[in-house]
Design a protein around this motif. Sequence first.
Motif, mmCIF file in Angstrom:
data_model
loop_
_atom_site.group_PDB
_atom_site.id
_atom_site.type_symbol
_atom_site.label_atom_id
_atom_site.label_comp_id
_atom_site.label_asym_id
_atom_site.label_seq_id
_atom_site.Cartn_x
_atom_site.Cartn_y
_atom_site.Cartn_z
ATOM 1 N N LEU A 1 2.003 -8.803 10.294
ATOM 2 C CA LEU A 1 3.654 -8.737 9.689
ATOM 3 C C LEU A 1 3.197 -9.502 8.207
ATOM 4 O O LEU A 1 3.615 -8.625 6.466
ATOM 5 N N GLU A 2 2.691 -10.855 7.924
ATOM 6 C CA GLU A 2 1.771 -11.210 6.046
ATOM 7 C C GLU A 2 1.376 -9.979 5.761
ATOM 8 O O GLU A 2 1.057 -9.802 4.808
ATOM 9 N N ALA A 3 -0.216 -9.396 6.584
ATOM 10 C CA ALA A 3 -0.366 -8.524 6.084
ATOM 11 C C ALA A 3 -0.050 -7.320 5.538
ATOM 12 O O ALA A 3 -0.635 -6.855 4.323
ATOM 13 N N GLN A 4 0.711 -7.126 6.106
ATOM 14 C CA GLN A 4 1.708 -5.883 5.933
ATOM 15 C C GLN A 4 2.333 -5.830 4.398
ATOM 16 O O GLN A 4 2.309 -5.258 3.282
ATOM 17 N N LEU A 5 3.167 -7.258 5.015
ATOM 18 C CA LEU A 5 3.867 -7.552 3.704
ATOM 19 C C LEU A 5 3.404 -7.770 2.395
ATOM 20 O O LEU A 5 3.106 -7.203 1.063
ATOM 21 N N ASP A 6 1.681 -8.354 2.645
ATOM 22 C CA ASP A 6 0.948 -8.457 0.915
ATOM 23 C C ASP A 6 0.784 -7.143 0.408
ATOM 24 O O ASP A 6 1.117 -6.777 -0.871
ATOM 25 N N TYR A 7 0.385 -5.721 1.640
ATOM 26 C CA TYR A 7 0.653 -4.364 0.645
ATOM 27 C C TYR A 7 1.666 -4.134 0.041
ATOM 28 O O TYR A 7 1.264 -3.378 -1.245
ATOM 29 N N VAL A 8 2.476 -4.728 1.199
ATOM 30 C CA VAL A 8 3.731 -3.920 0.626
ATOM 31 C C VAL A 8 4.107 -4.722 -1.275
ATOM 32 O O VAL A 8 4.736 -4.021 -1.979
ATOM 33 N N ALA A 9 4.370 -6.006 -0.922
ATOM 34 C CA ALA A 9 4.277 -6.470 -2.102
ATOM 35 C C ALA A 9 3.919 -6.068 -4.231
ATOM 36 O O ALA A 9 3.827 -5.723 -4.495
ATOM 37 N N GLY A 10 2.385 -5.958 -2.627
ATOM 38 C CA GLY A 10 1.375 -5.448 -3.758
ATOM 39 C C GLY A 10 2.095 -3.624 -4.425
ATOM 40 O O GLY A 10 1.696 -3.574 -5.968
ATOM 41 N N ALA A 11 2.822 -3.036 -3.552
ATOM 42 C CA ALA A 11 2.672 -1.493 -4.105
ATOM 43 C C ALA A 11 4.292 -1.423 -5.121
ATOM 44 O O ALA A 11 4.154 -1.050 -6.115
ATOM 45 N N VAL A 12 5.204 -2.906 -4.837
ATOM 46 C CA VAL A 12 6.182 -3.199 -5.730
ATOM 47 C C VAL A 12 5.771 -2.995 -7.244
ATOM 48 O O VAL A 12 6.250 -3.126 -8.075
ATOM 49 N N ARG A 13 5.165 -3.894 -7.111
ATOM 50 C CA ARG A 13 4.249 -4.834 -8.085
ATOM 51 C C ARG A 13 3.696 -3.365 -8.781
ATOM 52 O O ARG A 13 4.297 -3.710 -10.113
ATOM 53 N N HIS A 14 2.918 -3.333 -8.504
ATOM 54 C CA HIS A 14 2.047 -1.519 -9.198
ATOM 55 C C HIS A 14 2.791 -1.058 -9.761
ATOM 56 O O HIS A 14 2.697 -0.123 -10.867
ATOM 57 N N PHE A 15 4.136 0.027 -8.244
ATOM 58 C CA PHE A 15 5.196 0.610 -8.721
ATOM 59 C C PHE A 15 6.085 0.368 -10.229
ATOM 60 O O PHE A 15 6.045 1.096 -11.280
ATOM 61 N N ARG A 16 6.273 -1.290 -10.305
ATOM 62 C CA ARG A 16 6.928 -1.668 -11.124
ATOM 63 C C ARG A 16 6.500 -1.881 -12.466
ATOM 64 O O ARG A 16 7.198 -1.464 -13.857
ATOM 65 N N SER A 17 5.633 -2.275 -12.333
ATOM 66 C CA SER A 17 4.214 -1.940 -13.570
ATOM 67 C C SER A 17 4.328 -0.767 -14.047
ATOM 68 O O SER A 17 3.691 -0.732 -15.321
ATOM 69 N N ALA A 18 3.634 -0.517 -13.510
ATOM 70 C CA ALA A 18 3.192 1.500 -13.715
ATOM 71 C C ALA A 18 4.436 2.285 -14.485
ATOM 72 O O ALA A 18 4.393 3.541 -15.071
ATOM 73 N N GLY A 19 6.121 1.713 -13.733
ATOM 74 C CA GLY A 19 7.401 2.599 -14.215
ATOM 75 C C GLY A 19 6.974 4.038 -13.551
ATOM 76 O O GLY A 19 7.631 4.944 -13.836
ATOM 77 N N TRP A 20 6.706 3.825 -12.425
ATOM 78 C CA TRP A 20 6.462 4.226 -12.245
ATOM 79 C C TRP A 20 8.816 5.073 -11.462
ATOM 80 O O TRP A 20 8.892 4.075 -11.212
ATOM 81 N N ALA A 21 8.733 6.485 -10.170
ATOM 82 C CA ALA A 21 9.953 6.669 -9.904
ATOM 83 C C ALA A 21 9.860 7.066 -8.217
ATOM 84 O O ALA A 21 10.122 6.578 -8.074
ATOM 85 N N ALA A 22 8.890 7.365 -8.105
ATOM 86 C CA ALA A 22 8.377 7.813 -6.318
ATOM 87 C C ALA A 22 6.590 7.325 -6.539
ATOM 88 O O ALA A 22 6.203 7.741 -7.526
ATOM 89 N N MET A 23 6.350 6.668 -5.032
ATOM 90 C CA MET A 23 5.502 7.214 -4.101
ATOM 91 C C MET A 23 5.353 7.713 -3.271
ATOM 92 O O MET A 23 5.962 7.617 -2.661
ATOM 93 N N ASP A 24 4.605 8.464 -3.035
ATOM 94 C CA ASP A 24 4.415 8.909 -1.411
ATOM 95 C C ASP A 24 2.596 9.120 -1.137
ATOM 96 O O ASP A 24 1.822 9.878 -1.320
ATOM 97 N N VAL A 25 2.354 8.238 0.108
ATOM 98 C CA VAL A 25 1.245 8.844 -0.083
ATOM 99 C C VAL A 25 0.466 10.237 1.020
ATOM 100 O O VAL A 25 0.951 11.021 0.907
ATOM 101 N N ARG A 26 -1.167 10.469 0.221
ATOM 102 C CA ARG A 26 -0.909 11.885 0.159
ATOM 103 C C ARG A 26 -1.110 12.087 1.591
ATOM 104 O O ARG A 26 -1.837 11.388 2.611
ATOM 105 N N PRO A 27 -1.031 13.073 2.084
ATOM 106 C CA PRO A 27 -1.467 13.537 3.871
ATOM 107 C C PRO A 27 -2.382 13.593 4.320
ATOM 108 O O PRO A 27 -2.732 13.028 5.462
ATOM 109 N N GLU A 28 -3.430 13.817 2.965
ATOM 110 C CA GLU A 28 -5.155 13.857 3.578
ATOM 111 C C GLU A 28 -5.103 12.471 3.889
ATOM 112 O O GLU A 28 -6.233 12.409 4.630
ATOM 113 N N VAL A 29 -4.931 12.068 3.007
ATOM 114 C CA VAL A 29 -5.194 10.394 2.946
ATOM 115 C C VAL A 29 -4.603 9.889 4.664
ATOM 116 O O VAL A 29 -5.463 9.044 4.944
ATOM 117 N N GLN A 30 -3.536 9.945 4.608
ATOM 118 C CA GLN A 30 -2.741 9.641 6.142
ATOM 119 C C GLN A 30 -3.772 9.939 6.615
ATOM 120 O O GLN A 30 -3.572 9.828 8.200
#
Length: 529
Positions: free
Chosen positions: A408-437
């Motif tokens: 869980l804590e490994a995941q939460l580090d990733y989620v928190a990093g995603a949210v920080r990046h999202f907010r600082s970059a001014g994004w409205a939406a982020m969707d993992v690319r299907p080929e990456v998944q």
Amino acid sequence: MPADRPTASLTRETHDVEALIIGSGLSGIGAAIKLREAGVRDLVLIEKADDLGGTWRDNTYPGCACDVPSALYSYSFAPNPEWTRAFAGQTEIRAYLRDTAAAYGITPLVRFGVEVTRAQWNPREARWHVETTRDRYTARFLIAAAGPWHEPLLPDIPGLEDFPGEVFHSSRWRHDHELTGARVAVIGSGASAVQFVPAIQPRVGRLHLFQRTAQWVLPKPDHRVPSAERWLMRHVPGAQRALRNAEYAALEALGVGFRRPGLLRAVQKVGTLHLRATVKDPRLRRALTPDYTLGCKRLLLSNTYYPALTRPNVGVHATAVEAVHGSRVIGADGSGADVDTIILGTGFHILDMPIGRRVFDADGASLDDHWKGSPDAYLGTTVSGFPNAFVLLGPHLGTGHSSAYTVLEAQLDYVAGAVRHFRSAGWAAMDVRPEVQAAFDAEVQQALPSTVYNAGGCSSYYLDGNGRNSFSWPWSTGRMRRRLADFDAEAYAVTSHTESHTESHAEPHTGLHTDRYIDGQYTLAREVR
């Protein structure tokens, strides 16, 4: 609970929040703490029950305890010096979760007695629209933190619903039902039964255990924590961290065998000696001896399970249950038992997660529709087609040897990093690319066949309805933590606030990150397209 449960009120308000978390167990509480640290102040946790705690709220059966050492079964940022046992019991773990939620100001954010019935992505607003049994919500981020261990798996046994006595699942224990002197059938011999069978055996008149598959059960190094040790944990700087690190290292050493099953023979020998030392009857010992490699199923720990099965009032039926005829439980081998109580130790909906039927993409297709029986998520956390959503303790992140808190804590580090990046970059939406998944899934599936999860010779909840392992992480948790340590923005297609359609604003997608062990060394390689 059914998704179409009547609402509590005819008046339904709509609330807009930045993050909505489904569930208030260890995942939901941890997510709320880490999101607030990432700057998200406007968040809410939706909890269908009347208290927090998740699986440690629901499972109150006699003998319920953790099978991971207490120091490791807790948040690293909220250590508890007051554990009274090396392996904490349910009451202490639930109290720890309550205390942690209160200390971090999370409890007032929980909406109790409210159930999410539907959540759907709205691309025009770049928000999640969430229906609950009370109010409606719109949210920028959706975090599915309900976990895989909360919806009981009830077996489809002919005649069970007509049984004239009491029937209940171990996670819905009927404490008002008197077991003293009762004739009890226990169906299932997994992690819950290993704990509650020894606890109820001295009280019941007769206990019949219907065991479809024998389990590997190792001795449990449990003991009361002396007051002097608790004092040490409270007052000596670094003592708790040192204990946690030592326990983590021991479990990771065990984990090497899960990836190289031949190394598990020594551990398996411990299980065999434990069985021989406690069960003298050769017929019973044969019935309790597994025919698969240790680790293929969830590893169980108990000092009392085998002794309980040797008692005169216990009968072991090494067979699945075929039917229930009146008060008689019938095994597939023809054996039977007349009982007045049936306790189901049959586990949970692990991979057919109920949340999959309630979360929908922009076109109205559910997670279940996308998964088609085989759950899949990039790094076990994000699913293509479901922007701004995160799944905690999701597909591909299960381990047979470590703590859920480590994952869980490994995941939460990733989620928190995603949210920080999202907010600082001014994004409205982020969707993992299907080929990456898809590339991540292929990498996992390529690594799994050599692990004990796939090669151990058993059928377990690690395998989904399609026979595919959608549960297990095939590498070390150290590799998991490294892989999830940094948010990889280029893996996502993003939308800015000024756009009305999805367009990538990351660097052109030139390759996929894949990490590998080469000559015993961890490396990060880029596969260029």
